[in-house]
Scaffold this active site. Sequence first.
Site, mmCIF file in Angstrom:
data_model
loop_
_atom_site.group_PDB
_atom_site.id
_atom_site.type_symbol
_atom_site.label_atom_id
_atom_site.label_comp_id
_atom_site.label_asym_id
_atom_site.label_seq_id
_atom_site.Cartn_x
_atom_site.Cartn_y
_atom_site.Cartn_z
ATOM 1 N N LYS A 80 0.844 -1.194 0.000
ATOM 2 C CA LYS A 80 0.000 0.000 0.000
ATOM 3 C C LYS A 80 0.882 1.247 0.000
ATOM 4 O O LYS A 80 2.023 1.199 0.456
ATOM 5 C CB LYS A 80 -0.857 0.020 1.276
ATOM 6 C CG LYS A 80 -1.984 -0.992 1.305
ATOM 7 C CD LYS A 80 -2.812 -0.832 2.565
ATOM 8 C CE LYS A 80 -3.923 -1.871 2.641
ATOM 9 N NZ LYS A 80 -4.963 -1.706 1.598
ATOM 10 N N ARG A 131 -10.250 -11.644 1.997
ATOM 11 C CA ARG A 131 -11.075 -12.733 1.449
ATOM 12 C C ARG A 131 -10.356 -14.066 1.522
ATOM 13 O O ARG A 131 -10.976 -15.120 1.655
ATOM 14 C CB ARG A 131 -11.499 -12.376 0.018
ATOM 15 C CG ARG A 131 -10.363 -12.224 -0.955
ATOM 16 C CD ARG A 131 -10.739 -11.389 -2.176
ATOM 17 N NE ARG A 131 -10.785 -9.959 -1.874
ATOM 18 C CZ ARG A 131 -11.103 -9.020 -2.776
ATOM 19 N NH1 ARG A 131 -11.405 -9.355 -4.006
ATOM 20 N NH2 ARG A 131 -11.115 -7.750 -2.425
HETATM 21 N N1 BES Z 1 -8.088 -3.826 4.418
HETATM 22 C C1 BES Z 1 -8.264 -3.426 3.075
HETATM 23 C C2 BES Z 1 -9.585 -2.678 2.853
HETATM 24 C C3 BES Z 1 -9.694 -1.325 3.494
HETATM 25 C C4 BES Z 1 -9.388 -0.196 2.781
HETATM 26 C C5 BES Z 1 -10.132 -1.199 4.766
HETATM 27 C C6 BES Z 1 -9.499 1.050 3.350
HETATM 28 C C7 BES Z 1 -10.251 0.030 5.359
HETATM 29 C C8 BES Z 1 -9.937 1.164 4.649
HETATM 30 C C9 BES Z 1 -8.254 -4.640 2.173
HETATM 31 O O1 BES Z 1 -7.459 -5.690 2.579
HETATM 32 C C10 BES Z 1 -7.727 -4.168 0.868
HETATM 33 O O2 BES Z 1 -6.580 -3.832 0.794
HETATM 34 N N2 BES Z 1 -8.567 -4.175 -0.156
HETATM 35 C C11 BES Z 1 -8.200 -3.730 -1.444
HETATM 36 C C12 BES Z 1 -8.715 -4.739 -2.436
HETATM 37 C C13 BES Z 1 -8.180 -4.574 -3.803
HETATM 38 C C14 BES Z 1 -6.719 -4.908 -3.849
HETATM 39 C C15 BES Z 1 -8.963 -5.461 -4.735
HETATM 40 C C16 BES Z 1 -8.821 -2.366 -1.677
HETATM 41 O O3 BES Z 1 -9.945 -2.141 -1.245
HETATM 42 O O4 BES Z 1 -8.153 -1.526 -2.273
HETATM 43 MN MN MN Z 2 -5.447 -5.456 1.929
#
Ligand code: BES
Ligand code: MN
Length: 513
Positions: free
Chosen positions: A286, A360
């Site tokens: 990230k 997931r």
């Molecule tokens: N934990 C994150 C989702 C999230 C994002 C929670 C912002 C709280 C605030 C999750 O694991 C994630 O990184 N999801 C990605 C999925 C994508 C790679 C398909 C996302 O939402 O960007």
């Molecule tokens: Mn994630």
Amino acid sequence: MKTTRVTTTDKVVDSFETDLLVYLAIQVKDKAPLCDTAVMDPVKKAFDLGDFKAKEGEQLFYYPPTGTKKKHASAKRILVLGLGEIQSEKDAAMVCDSLREAGGHLAGACEKIRAKEIVLCLPALDIPGPEQVAKALIEGLLLGDYRFAKYKQTTRKDTDYPGLEAIKFACKSSVKSVRKGVTQGRIWAQAACAARDMAHEPGNGWTSADFAAFAKALAKTHGLTYRCIEKKEMEKLGMGGILAVNQGSAIPPRMVILEYQPEKKSETLLLVGKGITFDSGGISLKPSAGMEEMKYDMAGGAAVLAAMQAVGEEKPNIGVVAIIPATDNMPSGSAVRPGDIIRHFNQVTAEIVNTDAEGRMILADALAYGIKTYAPDCVVDVATLTGAVIIGLGHHYSGLISNNDALAKSLEEAGKQAGEPLWRLPLNKHYKKQIESKVADIKNIGGKPGGTITAAAYLSNFVGKTPWAHLDIAGTAWDFTEKSYIPKGPSGIGVRTFLTLIKNWTMGKLKQE
Ligand code: BES
Ligand code: MN
Ligand code: ZN
């Protein structure tokens, strides 16, 4: 966590010695507020002077004269707190939320005067009944009185108000119902505060081992069945999802399980909560701005575990099993790579296109394992799963996706009653198509469109025909709609929704079709 003493009395409050004696007043359009006769005189005076209308959160403080024969002489202060207009056409759920808000405002007032113990006189309302009124008020009060000061030095002035030590509820009648509501509200609020505590903890303060330790302690206190699947056993069981996510981590993964069964055999609800104790994204790292917030990626697991704290205390007449797959998601030389193919517990294979779609992957194993092992009548998972749900619903609704209309409806109703609203999103074969892989059964991302739904589509491969619902709380677990009883930061969302679902279910309202 501090625990506040909460008691109920039907004695006359006049002689109570207290830091603060509290009455509630209802705003009435163009008229003096409705309130207890004991405070009618000052309220009417303040209203006539234009000083007090009893608007929501409005406060009228005064100081009763001392002297043995004087009314309220033993109270240091009196507060009349405005509830706003409570019209009879408002439904019970809305009135309850106004009462929670009042509880939250009261907590704020107590902080200002640094009250240690207070007496709260219950208002007489037509709907809801006294039990619900008391429950909502104590929920708001305890949720509003929440603070997380564990890592602050206590000598600092702004942190040394430790919150309320004792709350006494005073009612004129229905003391049994009030006591019941007070007890339940206290248990539920304390559970939600426990979830907030967990979510507040940083990645080095709350690991998979802390989930396990908390669950073990709960099992001991309340006689629940505790089980923790460690890495070796995961390997034997073929839990390829959680193992892959954990591959880059220095901390072992844990699948923490708590089971409550009532004495009489009954239906079972399975709760599964995402327990990513820190989500760096892994190799699909990230951006660094805001990454520190990803310590709350375990809020789903926290909600499930905290709900079990209340279940252990209340012992409802349905069975509840909680599973928390827990690990952090870290990059390293041993981390799972984009392109890697994994095999889940139920043999479904997945192409890992993005290692940041890790929630997931751990939920998949937990769902498949939980359904196979406990054969629940229905299953609800809860997770901070997608950023997309924040784009779609903001911070005011959690996303709901389900394969069963009755369960979805029950959850929507429970969320409404708890003041934690849910918004249902669709799921069909077109979304499932987005996660088809060329090289494996499925892939772990489905592109930008409908990101919250394609994440749920992934999960749908692991629940079979069991009635299942998925709650995406990425937008609501942190900085949920700001209210007097919901501070910035972790909200503890989900806990009271689950407890409401369980309560409604045990009352026979939610039998599956
Ligand atoms: N934990 C994150 C989702 C999230 C994002 C929670 C912002 C709280 C605030 C999750 O694991 C994630 O990184 N999801 C990605 C999925 C994508 C790679 C398909 C996302 O939402 O960007
Ligand atoms: Mn994630
Ligand atoms: Zn995540």
